[in-house]
Design a protein around this motif. Structure first.
Motif, PDB file in Angstrom:
ATOM      1  N   MET A 130      10.718 -17.154   0.983  1.00 47.67           N
ATOM      2  CA  MET A 130      11.574 -16.041   1.104  1.00 47.67           C
ATOM      3  C   MET A 130      10.590 -14.704   1.049  1.00 47.67           C
ATOM      4  O   MET A 130       9.831 -14.618   0.341  1.00 47.67           O
ATOM      5  N   SER A 131      10.799 -14.076   2.161  1.00 49.30           N
ATOM      6  CA  SER A 131       9.887 -12.795   1.959  1.00 49.30           C
ATOM      7  C   SER A 131      10.632 -11.471   1.390  1.00 49.30           C
ATOM      8  O   SER A 131      11.938 -11.363   1.738  1.00 49.30           O
ATOM      9  N   LEU A 132       9.879 -10.761   0.632  1.00 52.51           N
ATOM     10  CA  LEU A 132      10.674  -9.827  -0.150  1.00 52.51           C
ATOM     11  C   LEU A 132       9.584  -8.366   0.165  1.00 52.51           C
ATOM     12  O   LEU A 132       8.495  -8.527   0.145  1.00 52.51           O
ATOM     13  N   PRO A 133      10.466  -7.469   0.269  1.00 52.90           N
ATOM     14  CA  PRO A 133       9.720  -5.797   0.103  1.00 52.90           C
ATOM     15  C   PRO A 133       9.027  -5.729  -0.955  1.00 52.90           C
ATOM     16  O   PRO A 133       9.497  -5.990  -1.966  1.00 52.90           O
ATOM     17  N   LEU A 134       7.809  -5.306  -0.933  1.00 53.75           N
ATOM     18  CA  LEU A 134       7.000  -4.924  -2.151  1.00 53.75           C
ATOM     19  C   LEU A 134       7.010  -3.473  -2.607  1.00 53.75           C
ATOM     20  O   LEU A 134       6.135  -2.970  -3.311  1.00 53.75           O
ATOM     21  N   ASP A 135       7.324  -2.770  -1.694  1.00 58.53           N
ATOM     22  CA  ASP A 135       7.508  -1.171  -1.657  1.00 58.53           C
ATOM     23  C   ASP A 135       8.665  -0.622  -1.337  1.00 58.53           C
ATOM     24  O   ASP A 135       9.402  -1.254  -0.470  1.00 58.53           O
ATOM     25  N   PRO A 136       9.043   0.651  -1.711  1.00 58.35           N
ATOM     26  CA  PRO A 136      10.424   1.095  -1.379  1.00 58.35           C
ATOM     27  C   PRO A 136      10.648   1.326   0.312  1.00 58.35           C
ATOM     28  O   PRO A 136      11.799   1.348   0.456  1.00 58.35           O
ATOM     29  N   ARG A 137       9.591   1.550   0.993  1.00 52.17           N
ATOM     30  CA  ARG A 137       9.820   1.726   2.289  1.00 52.17           C
ATOM     31  C   ARG A 137       9.965   0.336   3.096  1.00 52.17           C
ATOM     32  O   ARG A 137       9.940   0.304   4.503  1.00 52.17           O
ATOM     33  N   ALA A 138       9.483  -0.726   2.510  1.00 52.16           N
ATOM     34  CA  ALA A 138       9.383  -2.142   3.099  1.00 52.16           C
ATOM     35  C   ALA A 138       8.302  -2.028   4.180  1.00 52.16           C
ATOM     36  O   ALA A 138       8.497  -2.680   5.147  1.00 52.16           O
ATOM     37  N   GLU A 139       7.314  -1.449   3.709  1.00 53.75           N
ATOM     38  CA  GLU A 139       6.215  -1.490   4.862  1.00 53.75           C
ATOM     39  C   GLU A 139       5.227  -2.644   4.263  1.00 53.75           C
ATOM     40  O   GLU A 139       4.397  -2.972   5.291  1.00 53.75           O
ATOM     41  N   ARG A 140       5.233  -3.354   3.027  1.00 51.76           N
ATOM     42  CA  ARG A 140       4.681  -4.566   2.912  1.00 51.76           C
ATOM     43  C   ARG A 140       5.423  -5.473   2.256  1.00 51.76           C
ATOM     44  O   ARG A 140       6.490  -5.092   1.555  1.00 51.76           O
ATOM     45  N   TYR A 141       5.129  -6.869   2.577  1.00 56.83           N
ATOM     46  CA  TYR A 141       6.182  -7.887   2.364  1.00 56.83           C
ATOM     47  C   TYR A 141       5.436  -9.144   1.469  1.00 56.83           C
ATOM     48  O   TYR A 141       3.917  -9.046   1.786  1.00 56.83           O
ATOM     49  N   GLY A 142       5.857  -9.814   0.573  1.00 58.35           N
ATOM     50  CA  GLY A 142       5.172 -10.708   0.064  1.00 58.35           C
ATOM     51  C   GLY A 142       6.015 -12.062  -0.144  1.00 58.35           C
ATOM     52  O   GLY A 142       7.242 -11.907   0.215  1.00 58.35           O
ATOM     53  N   GLN A 143       5.237 -13.290  -0.303  1.00 57.45           N
ATOM     54  CA  GLN A 143       6.141 -14.600  -0.055  1.00 57.45           C
ATOM     55  C   GLN A 143       6.391 -15.082  -1.380  1.00 57.45           C
ATOM     56  O   GLN A 143       5.738 -14.981  -2.397  1.00 57.45           O
TER      57      GLN A 143
END
Length: 155
Positions: A130-143
């Motif tokens: 599952m990918s999740l946004p790592l910042d409020p603007r969803a510029e970076r994602y993590g697994q």
């Protein structure tokens, strides 16, 4: 990226090269989006644990081996989260559940792949990426890992 399941706040992903949110917790996902959780098994007493531990939670022994858990599990209980906690940048609502794996090991995890309110205790599930946004603007994602309805339903 081939999408496996729509997930509020992210996408269950198949083979996407994203950095894991936490290292050493799982391997994968493979081309179908499935992954395996990695924990510990105690060579002294046989206790299974997730995540990997330095000492056994039962006998406090140090003779632990890495253990790759089966993908399948069963939902023990779940709740629908309607208010995001601080630092979570995915959308709400989402389902958070306790999934029991082999040997009674229980894992707190996102439940994805169907509407949050439609989950039930006893549902058969399988691990997935599952990918999740790592910042409020969803510029970076993590697994991250999650569980979805099993493709091999054995209820």
């Amino acid at each position: 990226m081939s999408e496996v399941a729509s997930v509020p706040g992210g996408k269950a992903s198949a083979g996407e090269a994203l950095p894991p949110i936490q290292e050493g917790v799982f391997v994968g996902p493979d081309a179908e989006g499935t992954l395996a959780l990695i924990g510990s098994g105690c060579a002294d007493c046989g206790q299974m644990m997730f995540p990997i531990r330095a000492r056994c939670v039962k006998c406090f022994g140090g003779a632990l081996n890495n253990h790759r858990f089966d993908r399948q599990g069963r939902v023990v209980t779940f709740t629908v989260i309607r208010q995001a906690p601080p630092g979570f940048f995915g959308s709400v609502p989402y389902a958070l559940g306790m999934v029991e794996l082999e040997a009674g090991v229980q894992v707190l995890t996102h439940l994805v792949g169907k509407p949050p309110e439609s989950w039930k205790a006893g549902d058969i599930v399988e691990s997935c990426g599952m990918s999740l946004p790592l910042d409020p603007r969803a510029e970076r994602y993590g697994q991250a890992f999650a569980f979805r309805p099993s493709s091999e339903i054995q209820q």
